[in-house]
Design a protein around this motif. Structure first.
Motif, PDB file in Angstrom:
ATOM      1  N   HIS A   1       0.801  -1.225   0.000  1.00 55.69           N
ATOM      2  CA  HIS A   1       0.000   0.000   0.000  1.00 55.69           C
ATOM      3  C   HIS A   1       0.831   1.272   0.000  1.00 55.69           C
ATOM      4  O   HIS A   1       0.313   2.357  -0.280  1.00 55.69           O
ATOM      5  CB  HIS A   1      -0.930   0.004   1.219  1.00 55.69           C
ATOM      6  CG  HIS A   1      -1.945  -1.094   1.211  1.00 55.69           C
ATOM      7  ND1 HIS A   1      -1.654  -2.375   1.622  1.00 55.69           N
ATOM      8  CD2 HIS A   1      -3.247  -1.112   0.827  1.00 55.69           C
ATOM      9  CE1 HIS A   1      -2.732  -3.137   1.513  1.00 55.69           C
ATOM     10  NE2 HIS A   1      -3.699  -2.399   1.032  1.00 55.69           N
ATOM     11  N   ILE A   2       2.112   1.152   0.339  1.00 51.97           N
ATOM     12  CA  ILE A   2       2.999   2.321   0.422  1.00 51.97           C
ATOM     13  C   ILE A   2       4.257   2.033  -0.391  1.00 51.97           C
ATOM     14  O   ILE A   2       4.903   1.001  -0.174  1.00 51.97           O
ATOM     15  CB  ILE A   2       3.383   2.608   1.887  1.00 51.97           C
ATOM     16  CG1 ILE A   2       2.145   2.910   2.732  1.00 51.97           C
ATOM     17  CG2 ILE A   2       4.347   3.791   1.960  1.00 51.97           C
ATOM     18  CD1 ILE A   2       2.444   3.005   4.224  1.00 51.97           C
ATOM     19  N   PRO A   3       4.637   2.909  -1.322  1.00 49.86           N
ATOM     20  CA  PRO A   3       5.864   2.671  -2.113  1.00 49.86           C
ATOM     21  C   PRO A   3       7.121   2.939  -1.284  1.00 49.86           C
ATOM     22  O   PRO A   3       7.406   4.070  -0.902  1.00 49.86           O
ATOM     23  CB  PRO A   3       5.737   3.664  -3.268  1.00 49.86           C
ATOM     24  CG  PRO A   3       4.876   4.768  -2.732  1.00 49.86           C
ATOM     25  CD  PRO A   3       3.929   4.134  -1.758  1.00 49.86           C
ATOM     26  N   TYR A   4       7.863   1.893  -0.963  1.00 54.62           N
ATOM     27  CA  TYR A   4       9.081   2.020  -0.175  1.00 54.62           C
ATOM     28  C   TYR A   4      10.256   2.494  -1.045  1.00 54.62           C
ATOM     29  O   TYR A   4      10.321   2.191  -2.241  1.00 54.62           O
ATOM     30  CB  TYR A   4       9.473   0.671   0.431  1.00 54.62           C
ATOM     31  CG  TYR A   4       8.673   0.236   1.638  1.00 54.62           C
ATOM     32  CD1 TYR A   4       7.913   1.120   2.394  1.00 54.62           C
ATOM     33  CD2 TYR A   4       8.692  -1.107   2.040  1.00 54.62           C
ATOM     34  CE1 TYR A   4       7.204   0.692   3.497  1.00 54.62           C
ATOM     35  CE2 TYR A   4       7.985  -1.549   3.149  1.00 54.62           C
ATOM     36  CZ  TYR A   4       7.237  -0.639   3.876  1.00 54.62           C
ATOM     37  OH  TYR A   4       6.535  -1.059   4.982  1.00 54.62           O
ATOM     38  N   ALA A   5      11.189   3.188  -0.397  1.00 55.09           N
ATOM     39  CA  ALA A   5      12.450   3.569  -1.043  1.00 55.09           C
ATOM     40  C   ALA A   5      13.387   2.360  -1.000  1.00 55.09           C
ATOM     41  O   ALA A   5      13.856   1.968   0.070  1.00 55.09           O
ATOM     42  CB  ALA A   5      13.074   4.757  -0.321  1.00 55.09           C
ATOM     43  N   PHE A   6      13.620   1.763  -2.180  1.00 54.23           N
ATOM     44  CA  PHE A   6      14.389   0.513  -2.252  1.00 54.23           C
ATOM     45  C   PHE A   6      15.231   0.508  -3.518  1.00 54.23           C
ATOM     46  O   PHE A   6      14.766   0.900  -4.593  1.00 54.23           O
ATOM     47  CB  PHE A   6      13.435  -0.683  -2.251  1.00 54.23           C
ATOM     48  CG  PHE A   6      14.110  -2.021  -2.282  1.00 54.23           C
ATOM     49  CD1 PHE A   6      14.481  -2.653  -1.107  1.00 54.23           C
ATOM     50  CD2 PHE A   6      14.388  -2.659  -3.491  1.00 54.23           C
ATOM     51  CE1 PHE A   6      15.100  -3.895  -1.120  1.00 54.23           C
ATOM     52  CE2 PHE A   6      15.008  -3.897  -3.526  1.00 54.23           C
ATOM     53  CZ  PHE A   6      15.372  -4.513  -2.330  1.00 54.23           C
ATOM     54  N   GLU A   7      16.485   0.100  -3.394  1.00 54.94           N
ATOM     55  CA  GLU A   7      17.392  -0.046  -4.532  1.00 54.94           C
ATOM     56  C   GLU A   7      17.964  -1.454  -4.528  1.00 54.94           C
ATOM     57  O   GLU A   7      18.385  -1.947  -3.476  1.00 54.94           O
ATOM     58  CB  GLU A   7      18.537   0.980  -4.449  1.00 54.94           C
ATOM     59  CG  GLU A   7      18.112   2.426  -4.622  1.00 54.94           C
ATOM     60  CD  GLU A   7      17.727   2.763  -6.055  1.00 54.94           C
ATOM     61  OE1 GLU A   7      18.099   1.972  -6.957  1.00 54.94           O
ATOM     62  OE2 GLU A   7      17.061   3.783  -6.273  1.00 54.94           O
ATOM     63  N   GLU A   8      17.982  -2.087  -5.692  1.00 55.12           N
ATOM     64  CA  GLU A   8      18.455  -3.465  -5.790  1.00 55.12           C
ATOM     65  C   GLU A   8      19.867  -3.646  -5.229  1.00 55.12           C
ATOM     66  O   GLU A   8      20.180  -4.634  -4.579  1.00 55.12           O
ATOM     67  CB  GLU A   8      18.407  -3.940  -7.243  1.00 55.12           C
ATOM     68  CG  GLU A   8      17.012  -4.271  -7.752  1.00 55.12           C
ATOM     69  CD  GLU A   8      16.384  -5.458  -7.049  1.00 55.12           C
ATOM     70  OE1 GLU A   8      17.136  -6.322  -6.543  1.00 55.12           O
ATOM     71  OE2 GLU A   8      15.143  -5.525  -6.990  1.00 55.12           O
ATOM     72  N   SER A   9      20.738  -2.672  -5.499  1.00 53.60           N
ATOM     73  CA  SER A   9      22.142  -2.808  -5.095  1.00 53.60           C
ATOM     74  C   SER A   9      22.369  -2.529  -3.619  1.00 53.60           C
ATOM     75  O   SER A   9      23.390  -2.941  -3.052  1.00 53.60           O
ATOM     76  CB  SER A   9      23.026  -1.883  -5.930  1.00 53.60           C
ATOM     77  OG  SER A   9      22.558  -0.549  -5.851  1.00 53.60           O
ATOM     78  N   PHE A  10      21.434  -1.821  -2.965  1.00 53.54           N
ATOM     79  CA  PHE A  10      21.618  -1.451  -1.561  1.00 53.54           C
ATOM     80  C   PHE A  10      20.572  -2.067  -0.632  1.00 53.54           C
ATOM     81  O   PHE A  10      20.844  -2.322   0.539  1.00 53.54           O
ATOM     82  CB  PHE A  10      21.579   0.072  -1.397  1.00 53.54           C
ATOM     83  CG  PHE A  10      22.741   0.780  -2.000  1.00 53.54           C
ATOM     84  CD1 PHE A  10      23.982   0.761  -1.396  1.00 53.54           C
ATOM     85  CD2 PHE A  10      22.610   1.463  -3.198  1.00 53.54           C
ATOM     86  CE1 PHE A  10      25.073   1.420  -1.952  1.00 53.54           C
ATOM     87  CE2 PHE A  10      23.686   2.121  -3.772  1.00 53.54           C
ATOM     88  CZ  PHE A  10      24.931   2.092  -3.154  1.00 53.54           C
ATOM     89  N   GLY A  11      19.377  -2.274  -1.136  1.00 54.02           N
ATOM     90  CA  GLY A  11      18.285  -2.717  -0.285  1.00 54.02           C
ATOM     91  C   GLY A  11      17.413  -1.542   0.113  1.00 54.02           C
ATOM     92  O   GLY A  11      17.255  -0.580  -0.652  1.00 54.02           O
ATOM     93  N   TYR A  12      16.856  -1.588   1.316  1.00 56.29           N
ATOM     94  CA  TYR A  12      16.007  -0.489   1.797  1.00 56.29           C
ATOM     95  C   TYR A  12      16.889   0.710   2.153  1.00 56.29           C
ATOM     96  O   TYR A  12      17.907   0.571   2.834  1.00 56.29           O
ATOM     97  CB  TYR A  12      15.197  -0.938   3.019  1.00 56.29           C
ATOM     98  CG  TYR A  12      14.174  -1.992   2.683  1.00 56.29           C
ATOM     99  CD1 TYR A  12      12.971  -1.653   2.058  1.00 56.29           C
ATOM    100  CD2 TYR A  12      14.416  -3.341   2.964  1.00 56.29           C
ATOM    101  CE1 TYR A  12      12.032  -2.625   1.734  1.00 56.29           C
ATOM    102  CE2 TYR A  12      13.486  -4.321   2.640  1.00 56.29           C
ATOM    103  CZ  TYR A  12      12.299  -3.954   2.025  1.00 56.29           C
ATOM    104  OH  TYR A  12      11.378  -4.925   1.690  1.00 56.29           O
ATOM    105  N   LEU A  13      16.482   1.886   1.674  1.00 52.76           N
ATOM    106  CA  LEU A  13      17.250   3.105   1.908  1.00 52.76           C
ATOM    107  C   LEU A  13      16.797   3.760   3.204  1.00 52.76           C
ATOM    108  O   LEU A  13      15.597   3.898   3.456  1.00 52.76           O
ATOM    109  CB  LEU A  13      17.081   4.070   0.733  1.00 52.76           C
ATOM    110  CG  LEU A  13      17.432   3.504  -0.651  1.00 52.76           C
ATOM    111  CD1 LEU A  13      17.257   4.579  -1.724  1.00 52.76           C
ATOM    112  CD2 LEU A  13      18.854   2.944  -0.674  1.00 52.76           C
ATOM    113  N   THR A  14      17.752   4.177   4.017  1.00 47.38           N
ATOM    114  CA  THR A  14      17.448   4.739   5.332  1.00 47.38           C
ATOM    115  C   THR A  14      18.261   5.999   5.586  1.00 47.38           C
ATOM    116  O   THR A  14      19.252   6.270   4.906  1.00 47.38           O
ATOM    117  CB  THR A  14      17.759   3.713   6.448  1.00 47.38           C
ATOM    118  OG1 THR A  14      19.135   3.327   6.356  1.00 47.38           O
ATOM    119  CG2 THR A  14      16.882   2.484   6.316  1.00 47.38           C
ATOM    120  N   SER A  15      17.831   6.771   6.593  1.00 49.30           N
ATOM    121  CA  SER A  15      18.528   8.014   6.933  1.00 49.30           C
ATOM    122  C   SER A  15      19.957   7.763   7.373  1.00 49.30           C
ATOM    123  O   SER A  15      20.870   8.488   7.012  1.00 49.30           O
ATOM    124  CB  SER A  15      17.775   8.752   8.047  1.00 49.30           C
ATOM    125  OG  SER A  15      16.524   9.202   7.603  1.00 49.30           O
TER     126      SER A  15
END
Length: 366
Positions: free
Chosen positions: A152-166
């Motif tokens: 339901h919510i589009p997460y910030a995710f990159e294949e090379s890194f995974g989930y992007l965080t602060s």
């Protein structure tokens, strides 16, 4: 549910005494850090973005309400400071979220096993708490909610890194798994410094009862993974499971050794602590935590047989500054808190007056 339901010292499901290792492992926590696509991180976003994120996340969670987990939403800036502090003391929000001024909130399940912090260091942090040593079960609970939200919510995710965080230390899985353990014997035998150094080399971190920057009140430590990038969730959980199992065995060995070498001195220490909790008229949070730790050890070693372990778990929360003031019904100075803390403990640990404090019948004159 209204906020008052979550401001009580009793009720949290993670305070239950559960599992074969409940004498050492008090609780298990899984936390997943996630961010939304198209928004700046909380360190740099503006108030309008914060409000939009809060609305999107909260709506998705409230739409998932069901019989097992009914969620309630609370805005942080609308809470008085004391209420925020109590939620920190119950591990439902972090100290960082409690200080937030921009739009931030928390969504809590009815049994307090799940809390989702919105606009803390990341846009959302899914947190699940369970009693005892339940790493895989607690992760599955968090993972189910995470999968639902990701639909339901589009997460910030990159294949090379995974989930992007602060924070770069959370990039990858965004998973922080932690286990809260009571290690009095290892602390008494001065083995904790070497253990902490070993765990650091293994990619683990050891913190106090309230996480980063907090002290280990009452010989209680939180052991968690430090690395989130380059490892799968399964590898992180397996590594922590193995480490904690070894620490449990080390603590059991240390307890047995103390019992063999100095049984009378140990029993004296435990019984003196119980007497202090039952009869002292003034008590700091540090002294209370130390005495509760000794009594808990006495229960685990079958030296004390008439005090339920569940009462000790509740008291560890009850002695904190926020709860003391809530039970008093007013803001207290340090000395007044020490007086009232001792009163609360006397009532909790003396069967004749136990019911009066639970019903709130007795008032405190400050």
């Amino acid at each position: 549910m209204n906020l008052e339901h979550f401001l009580k010292s009793d009720g949290p499901s993670w305070l239950e005494v559960k599992g074969s290792d409940a004498d050492i492992v008090m609780s298990t926590r899984i936390r997943l850090a996630r961010n939304l696509v198209g928004y700046r991180f909380p360190l740099s976003f503006d108030e309008q973005e914060a409000k939009q994120i809060d609305q999107v996340v909260t709506q998705a969670l409230l739409n998932r309400n069901n019989g097992d987990h009914f969620f309630s939403h609370f805005t942080i800036k609308e809470m008085p400071a004391l209420q925020r502090q109590i939620l920190v003391e119950k591990h439902l929000i972090s100290p960082l979220l409690a200080k937030k001024e921009k739009s931030a909130s928390v969504v809590i399940s009815n049994d307090e096993s799940i809390s989702v912090m919105v606009n803390e260091e990341d846009h959302l942090r899914i947190q699940c708490l369970s009693p005892g040593f339940q790493l895989y079960e607690t992760y599955e609970l968090a993972n189910q909610l995470d999968r639902y939200l990701e639909k339901h919510i589009p997460y910030a995710f990159e294949e090379s890194f995974g989930y992007l965080t602060s924070c770069p230390t959370n990039v990858g899985t965004g998973l922080r798994a932690s286990v809260m353990v009571h290690l009095p014997a290892l602390t008494m035998s001065k083995q904790m410094k070497a253990i902490i150094q070993t765990l650091t080399r293994l990619g683990m971190v050891v913190r106090g009862i309230y996480g980063e920057g907090s002290e280990n009140l009452g010989n209680i430590y939180q052991i968690s993974n430090q690395i989130t990038l380059g490892k799968s969730e399964e590898e992180i959980l397996n590594d922590l499971q193995n480490v904690v199992e070894q620490i449990i065995q080390n603590e059991r060995n240390a307890r047995q050794l103390i019992m063999q070498q100095a049984p009378i001195a140990l029993e004296d220490r435990i019984q003196r602590s119980l007497g202090t909790l039952k009869y002292a008229r003034i008590m700091t949070s540090e002294e209370a935590a130390s005495c509760l730790s000794n009594v808990r050890l006495g229960i685990d070693l079958n030296i004390i047989k008439d005090v339920p372990l569940s009462i000790l778990n509740e008291c560890m929360i009850l002695i904190q500054q926020g709860f003391v003031q809530q039970y008093a019904g007013t803001t207290l100075q340090a000395t007044e808190r020490d007086l009232f803390r001792a009163k609360l403990l006397r009532e909790k640990l003396n069967a004749k007056t136990k019911n009066s404090v639970e019903k709130g019948e007795e008032k405190y004159d400050v």
